[in-house]
Design a protein around this motif. Structure first.
Motif, mmCIF file in Angstrom:
data_model
loop_
_atom_site.group_PDB
_atom_site.id
_atom_site.type_symbol
_atom_site.label_atom_id
_atom_site.label_comp_id
_atom_site.label_asym_id
_atom_site.label_seq_id
_atom_site.Cartn_x
_atom_site.Cartn_y
_atom_site.Cartn_z
ATOM 1 N N SER A 92 22.907 -2.870 21.745
ATOM 2 C CA SER A 92 24.113 -2.833 22.640
ATOM 3 C C SER A 92 25.411 -3.441 21.424
ATOM 4 O O SER A 92 25.097 -4.025 20.836
ATOM 5 C CB SER A 92 23.973 -3.841 23.758
ATOM 6 N N HIS A 93 26.456 -2.683 21.967
ATOM 7 C CA HIS A 93 27.631 -3.141 20.977
ATOM 8 C C HIS A 93 27.949 -4.610 20.903
ATOM 9 O O HIS A 93 28.523 -5.130 19.999
ATOM 10 C CB HIS A 93 28.733 -2.250 21.723
ATOM 11 N N VAL A 157 10.485 -3.357 29.940
ATOM 12 C CA VAL A 157 11.134 -4.566 29.372
ATOM 13 C C VAL A 157 12.345 -4.856 30.459
ATOM 14 O O VAL A 157 13.057 -4.237 30.955
ATOM 15 C CB VAL A 157 12.064 -4.414 28.042
ATOM 16 N N ARG A 158 12.486 -6.310 30.814
ATOM 17 C CA ARG A 158 13.483 -6.673 31.873
ATOM 18 C C ARG A 158 14.837 -6.634 31.309
ATOM 19 O O ARG A 158 15.231 -6.572 29.955
ATOM 20 C CB ARG A 158 13.364 -8.171 32.183
ATOM 21 N N GLU A 159 15.767 -6.205 31.920
ATOM 22 C CA GLU A 159 17.050 -5.687 31.552
ATOM 23 C C GLU A 159 17.953 -7.042 30.975
ATOM 24 O O GLU A 159 17.585 -7.994 31.392
ATOM 25 C CB GLU A 159 18.061 -5.137 32.713
ATOM 26 N N HIS A 160 18.613 -6.631 29.867
ATOM 27 C CA HIS A 160 19.282 -7.546 29.347
ATOM 28 C C HIS A 160 18.572 -8.341 28.298
ATOM 29 O O HIS A 160 18.875 -9.393 27.773
ATOM 30 C CB HIS A 160 20.030 -8.596 29.966
ATOM 31 N N ARG A 161 17.204 -8.124 28.102
ATOM 32 C CA ARG A 161 16.530 -8.785 27.086
ATOM 33 C C ARG A 161 16.410 -7.861 25.785
ATOM 34 O O ARG A 161 15.544 -8.483 24.851
ATOM 35 C CB ARG A 161 14.949 -8.987 27.720
ATOM 36 N N PHE A 162 16.970 -6.784 25.847
ATOM 37 C CA PHE A 162 16.817 -5.976 24.528
ATOM 38 C C PHE A 162 17.785 -6.325 23.613
ATOM 39 O O PHE A 162 18.898 -6.626 23.877
ATOM 40 C CB PHE A 162 17.170 -4.447 25.020
ATOM 41 N N LEU A 163 17.127 -6.065 22.297
ATOM 42 C CA LEU A 163 17.943 -6.666 21.100
ATOM 43 C C LEU A 163 18.207 -5.322 20.319
ATOM 44 O O LEU A 163 19.666 -5.211 20.128
ATOM 45 C CB LEU A 163 17.389 -7.745 20.179
ATOM 46 N N ALA A 164 17.222 -4.694 19.836
ATOM 47 C CA ALA A 164 17.446 -3.403 19.002
ATOM 48 C C ALA A 164 16.236 -2.746 18.788
ATOM 49 O O ALA A 164 15.104 -3.208 19.189
ATOM 50 C CB ALA A 164 17.796 -4.123 17.399
ATOM 51 N N ALA A 165 16.290 -1.569 18.295
ATOM 52 C CA ALA A 165 15.069 -0.533 18.460
ATOM 53 C C ALA A 165 15.277 0.189 17.289
ATOM 54 O O ALA A 165 16.375 0.861 16.983
ATOM 55 C CB ALA A 165 14.932 -0.006 19.668
ATOM 56 N N THR A 166 14.235 0.893 16.748
ATOM 57 C CA THR A 166 14.157 1.986 15.484
ATOM 58 C C THR A 166 14.640 3.458 16.287
ATOM 59 O O THR A 166 14.267 3.359 17.803
ATOM 60 C CB THR A 166 13.134 2.196 14.962
ATOM 61 N N THR A 167 15.274 4.354 15.975
ATOM 62 C CA THR A 167 15.493 5.508 16.778
ATOM 63 C C THR A 167 14.234 6.467 16.904
ATOM 64 O O THR A 167 14.421 7.331 17.680
ATOM 65 C CB THR A 167 16.613 6.373 15.919
ATOM 66 N N LEU A 209 9.741 0.164 16.140
ATOM 67 C CA LEU A 209 9.886 -1.424 16.378
ATOM 68 C C LEU A 209 11.035 -1.586 17.382
ATOM 69 O O LEU A 209 11.938 -1.154 17.125
ATOM 70 C CB LEU A 209 10.084 -1.907 14.919
ATOM 71 N N LEU A 210 10.500 -2.410 18.430
ATOM 72 C CA LEU A 210 11.192 -2.781 19.407
ATOM 73 C C LEU A 210 11.674 -4.394 19.202
ATOM 74 O O LEU A 210 10.783 -5.108 19.298
ATOM 75 C CB LEU A 210 10.662 -2.588 20.649
ATOM 76 N N LEU A 211 12.533 -4.880 19.258
ATOM 77 C CA LEU A 211 12.993 -6.355 19.081
ATOM 78 C C LEU A 211 13.816 -6.721 20.282
ATOM 79 O O LEU A 211 14.780 -6.292 20.651
ATOM 80 C CB LEU A 211 14.222 -6.716 18.091
ATOM 81 N N LEU A 212 13.283 -7.917 21.097
ATOM 82 C CA LEU A 212 13.672 -8.285 22.147
ATOM 83 C C LEU A 212 14.165 -9.703 21.912
ATOM 84 O O LEU A 212 13.773 -10.404 20.998
ATOM 85 C CB LEU A 212 12.690 -8.452 23.372
ATOM 86 N N HIS A 213 15.096 -10.383 23.008
ATOM 87 C CA HIS A 213 15.554 -11.844 22.738
ATOM 88 C C HIS A 213 14.953 -12.625 23.912
ATOM 89 O O HIS A 213 15.210 -11.866 25.031
ATOM 90 C CB HIS A 213 16.959 -11.746 22.614
ATOM 91 N N ALA A 214 14.153 -13.641 23.711
ATOM 92 C CA ALA A 214 13.588 -14.426 24.740
ATOM 93 C C ALA A 214 14.197 -15.786 24.686
ATOM 94 O O ALA A 214 14.110 -16.569 23.801
ATOM 95 C CB ALA A 214 12.189 -14.325 24.585
ATOM 96 N N PRO A 215 14.841 -16.332 25.689
ATOM 97 C CA PRO A 215 15.344 -17.665 26.011
ATOM 98 C C PRO A 215 14.054 -18.344 26.057
ATOM 99 O O PRO A 215 13.094 -18.070 26.820
ATOM 100 C CB PRO A 215 16.341 -17.737 27.054
ATOM 101 N N GLY A 216 13.850 -19.997 25.416
ATOM 102 C CA GLY A 216 12.909 -20.661 25.622
ATOM 103 C C GLY A 216 11.661 -20.229 24.980
ATOM 104 O O GLY A 216 11.668 -19.523 23.883
ATOM 105 N N ASN A 217 10.469 -20.556 25.231
ATOM 106 C CA ASN A 217 9.018 -20.180 24.772
ATOM 107 C C ASN A 217 8.667 -18.709 25.389
ATOM 108 O O ASN A 217 8.861 -18.901 26.550
ATOM 109 C CB ASN A 217 8.286 -21.392 24.694
ATOM 110 N N THR A 218 7.834 -18.194 24.526
ATOM 111 C CA THR A 218 7.334 -16.948 25.222
ATOM 112 C C THR A 218 5.746 -17.044 25.225
ATOM 113 O O THR A 218 4.966 -17.563 24.206
ATOM 114 C CB THR A 218 7.540 -15.761 24.424
ATOM 115 N N PHE A 219 5.160 -16.631 26.554
ATOM 116 C CA PHE A 219 3.686 -16.729 26.833
ATOM 117 C C PHE A 219 3.111 -15.444 27.255
ATOM 118 O O PHE A 219 3.949 -14.705 27.764
ATOM 119 C CB PHE A 219 3.453 -17.601 27.791
ATOM 120 N N VAL A 220 2.110 -14.980 27.029
ATOM 121 C CA VAL A 220 1.323 -13.569 26.922
ATOM 122 C C VAL A 220 0.149 -13.959 27.631
ATOM 123 O O VAL A 220 -0.706 -14.965 27.497
ATOM 124 C CB VAL A 220 1.111 -13.058 25.531
#
Length: 303
Positions: A92-93, A157-167, A209-220
């Motif tokens: 995203s720009h 992926v939940r909207e607005h959590r996306f950071l970057a991805a390969t084409t 490769l998909l990169l996401l941004h997560a506020p706080g800690n992440t659990f799976v």
């Protein structure tokens, strides 16, 4: 918390417990080469079954194709991409932090167009093509989560959590149909606890490769077939496409109160049903409100 040690050595074929992919470890390898998760860390598993996904350590490098990305910083991490000639990523720009003059920045093609909004402003998708380096950041405190996708793999992926991805990864979105309504007549308002759209990323004929941004800690957590769990809607980070979801409303049972009045005191959850993997983050916006629910698509449970 319980722990399970992992002590792979150089030359081993290593299966990462977080990205679930296999890779060959090199000499002095301290992190998963596909997602950056530490390989010498003991798994922290709660008694409820959630596995904490460790943050990518400062200055960890992840390889993709002939390019790589280095995650820099602990509080507000930056994804520092070193792009080989002809290889590119999109984002995203508003996430662009800096770029070298040799990097070519163009609009990212999208079959549906790019008509998304963020904080009331239009959000556009850009491509960065090498050779050169480019820095991308979400500009909020949290963690960068790497989700490598094998060829043909997909992730919601939940909207607005996306950071970057390969084409090599395609992106699409669609309305998710998860909503509820408050008020009557001209005073009605429709709410979307998960946002209006689903974001789906799919690797085509080659890995990505998909990169996401997560506020706080992440659990799976892995859900078995038919197993369900309730989570706060805005805490959901990503999930396998096989995991089904719907809204669920919890409200107290109060004698003498009408149904609509009882639903003024409620909690809105997201019901997730397996099989598949789900990930949540610990910082979220609560859906508690003072208006009665008067319509929508959800299941209910009274205490």
């Amino acid at each position: 918390m319980t722990t399970a040690p992992t002590t792979p050595t150089s030359g081993d074929t290593y299966t990462c417990r977080y990205c679930r992919l296999q890779s060959q470890l090199g000499q002095d390898q301290r992190s998963c080469p596909t997602c950056g998760a530490p390989i010498d860390l003991r798994a922290a598993v709660s008694t409820s079954g959630w596995v904490e996904q460790p943050p990518i350590a400062d200055m960890t490098r992840i390889q993709f194709g002939r390019s790589r990305v280095q995650i820099e910083g602990d509080v507000v991490p930056v994804a520092d991409f070193s792009l080989h000639e002809g290889e590119s990523v999109y984002f995203s720009h508003h996430a662009l932090l800096w770029a070298e003059p040799g990097v070519r920045i163009t609009n990212h093609p999208n079959a549906k167009g790019w008509k998304r909004m963020l904080a009331g402003m239009p959000s556009y998708m850009l491509d960065a093509t090498g050779p050169g380096r480019v820095g991308i950041s979400d500009n909020h405190a949290g963690e960068v989560i790497a989700v490598p996708l094998p060829a043909g793999g997909a992730m919601w992926v939940r909207e607005h959590r996306f950071l970057a991805a390969t084409t090599s990864i395609d992106y699409t979105y669609a309305r998710n149909g998860l909503w509820y309504r408050t008020g009557y007549g001209d005073d009605r308002e429709t709410h979307y606890p998960l946002g209006m759209y689903d974001d789906v990323f799919t690797a085509r004929s080659e890995p990505g490769l998909l990169l996401l941004h997560a506020p706080g800690n992440t659990f799976v957590r892995d859900l078995a077939p038919g197993e369900h769990i309730l989570v706060q809607p805005r805490a959901l980070l990503y999930k396998d496409l096989s995991v089904q979801m719907g809204l669920h409303l919890e409200a107290p049972s109060m004698a003498g109160w009408s149904t609509w009045r009882r639903f003024q005191v409620r909690t809105m959850f997201l019901r997730l049903v397996g099989p598949g993997r789900v990930a949540v983050h610990s910082v979220f916006e609560n859906e508690l409100e003072g208006e009665a629910v008067t319509g929508g698509q959800y299941t209910t449970q009274q205490w």
